[in-house]
Design an enzyme around this catalytic site. Structure first.
Site, PDB file in Angstrom:
ATOM      1  N   SER A 132       0.893  -1.162   0.000  1.00 37.49           N
ATOM      2  CA  SER A 132       0.000   0.000   0.000  1.00 37.49           C
ATOM      3  C   SER A 132       0.921   1.198   0.000  1.00 37.49           C
ATOM      4  CB  SER A 132      -0.848   0.034   1.278  1.00 37.49           C
ATOM      5  OG  SER A 132      -1.516   1.270   1.410  1.00 37.49           O
ATOM      6  N   TYR A 145      -2.784  -0.306  10.502  1.00 33.82           N
ATOM      7  CA  TYR A 145      -2.619  -0.514   9.059  1.00 33.82           C
ATOM      8  C   TYR A 145      -1.283   0.064   8.595  1.00 33.82           C
ATOM      9  CZ  TYR A 145      -3.859  -0.802   4.089  1.00 33.82           C
ATOM     10  OH  TYR A 145      -3.885  -1.105   2.745  1.00 33.82           O
TER      11      TYR A 145
END
Ligand code: NAD
Length: 254
Positions: A132, A145
Site C-alpha cells: 500500500s 494498518y
C-alpha cells in the site's frame, strides 16, 4: 502478453474480491494457471469458476502446501495480497493490532518460509506483495494498518535484496485508493485522502503486469506516490506538517 506469466503456476491470496480478484483474472487472461485463496469460501469459489482457477479457501497463512499440490508441484508466482484495513490509533486494542500483524505481515513471512527453499533449489520464483502507499507513507486514522504495511514493505525489500542473485524476484505494489470493499470501509478518512484519486482494481493488475515485464521491485499504480515518498525521506518535518494539516482537516470533518 507477459512472458514470465504465460503458463506460470500462480497463487493469489485474498482473491474473493477487490484487488486480488482483479490480479487473478489478469493472470488467467495472460495464460497462467491460477490458484485463488480467500477466507470467504463462497466468493473465492465464484471467482475460480469464472476464470477457470482452482479455489483453496482458508487463511492466507497456510495456503502454500495445498496450492503447490494443485499446481502440480511448484508455485512460480505467489501474490501475498490478502490484507485487513485495521483502522484506529495506539488505543485500537491488542486484538486489532494482532490481526493486522498476522494478516498484513506474518502471512507473508509464513508463505516465504514455505516457498523459498524450493525456489532456491530451482533457482527461481516470484513473490508479489500487495503493500500500500501506507507502507511508504502513512494512512490518516489507521495506525495498525500503517505500521503493518511498513512491515510488509520492509519484508518484501529484505527478501529482494537477500535472494536477488539467486533468481528470486520480488515486487511491492503500493497503491493509494483502489475502489474495493476495503476502501469503502475506510469511512471519512478514506473519503478525504483516498477517494479523490481512487483507481479501479484492474489498474493495479495493469501496473503489476508492467512491473513484471520491466522487472521492477517498486510498483506504483499512482505515480505521484514517488514524489511523496521522496519528500518524506528528504524533508521529514515538512512532510509531517503537511500530513498533520490533513489530520486536522479530517478532525474538523472538512
Ligand atoms: N483498496 C485500497 O484502497 C488499497 C490500497 C492499497 C493497498 N490495498 C491492499 O490491497 C490488498 C487487497 O485489498 P482490497 O482493497 O482488494 O480489499 P478487499 O477487502 O476487497 O479484499 C481483501 C480480501 O482479503 C480477504 N482476507 C482477509 N483476511 C484474510 C486471510 N487471513 N486469509 C485469506 N483471505 C483474507 C478478505 O476476505 C477479502 O476478500 C490488501 O492487502 C490491502 O491492504 C488496498
Amino acid at each position: 502478453m507477459v512472458e514470465a506469466v504465460q503458463g506460470a503456476g500462480v497463487v493469489v491470496t485474498g482473491a474473493g474480491g477487490g484487488i486480488g480478484a482483479a490480479l487473478a483474472r489478469r493472470f488467467a487472461a495472460e495464460g497462467a494457471r491460477v490458484v485463488v485463496n480467500d477466507l470467504d469460501a463462497d466468493r473465492v469459489k465464484a471467482v475460480a469458476d469464472e476464470i477457470g482457477a482452482i479455489a483453496v479457501p482458508g487463511d492466507a497463512s497456510a495456503v502454500v502446501g495445498e496450492a503447490r499440490d494443485a499446481l502440480g508441484g511448484a508455485v512460480d508466482i505467489y501474490c501475498a495480497n490478502a490484507g485487513v484495513g485495521s483502522g484506529g490509533s495506539e488505543a485500537a486494542g491488542e486484538d486489532v493490532w494482532a490481526l493486522a500483524w498476522d494478516v498484513n505481515v506474518m502471512a507473508h513471512v509464513r508463505a516465504a518460509e514455505a516457498l523459498i527453499p524450493g525456489w532456491l533449489e530451482r533457482g527461481g520464483g516470484r513473490f508479489v506483495s500487495t503493500v500500500s502507499a501506507a507502507g511508504l507513507l502513512t494512512m490518516i486514522g489507521a495506525a495498525p494498518y500503517s505500521v503493518t504495511k511498513h512491515g510488509a514493505y520492509a519484508f518484501a525489500e529484505w527478501l529482494s535484496l537477500t535472494y536477488r542473485h539467486r533468481g528470486i524476484k520480488v515486487h511491492a505494489i503500493c497503491p493509494q485508493g483502489v475502489r474495493t470493499d476495503m476502501l469503502a470501509a475506510t469511512g471519512s478518512a478514506g473519503d478525504l485522502v483516498l477517494q479523490p484519486t481512487a483507481i479501479e482494481p484492474d489498474a493495479v493488475a495493469d501496473a503489476l503486469m508492467k512491473g513484471i515485464a520491466e522487472e521492477r521491485f517498486l510498483i506504483l499504480p499512482h505515480p505521484e506516490v514517488a514524489g511523496y515518498y521522496q519528500a518524506r525521506a528528504t524533508e521529514p518535518d515538512r512532510w509531517l506538517t503537511t500530513m498533520n494539516h490533513i489530520q486536522q482537516k479530517w478532525e474538523a470533518g472538512e
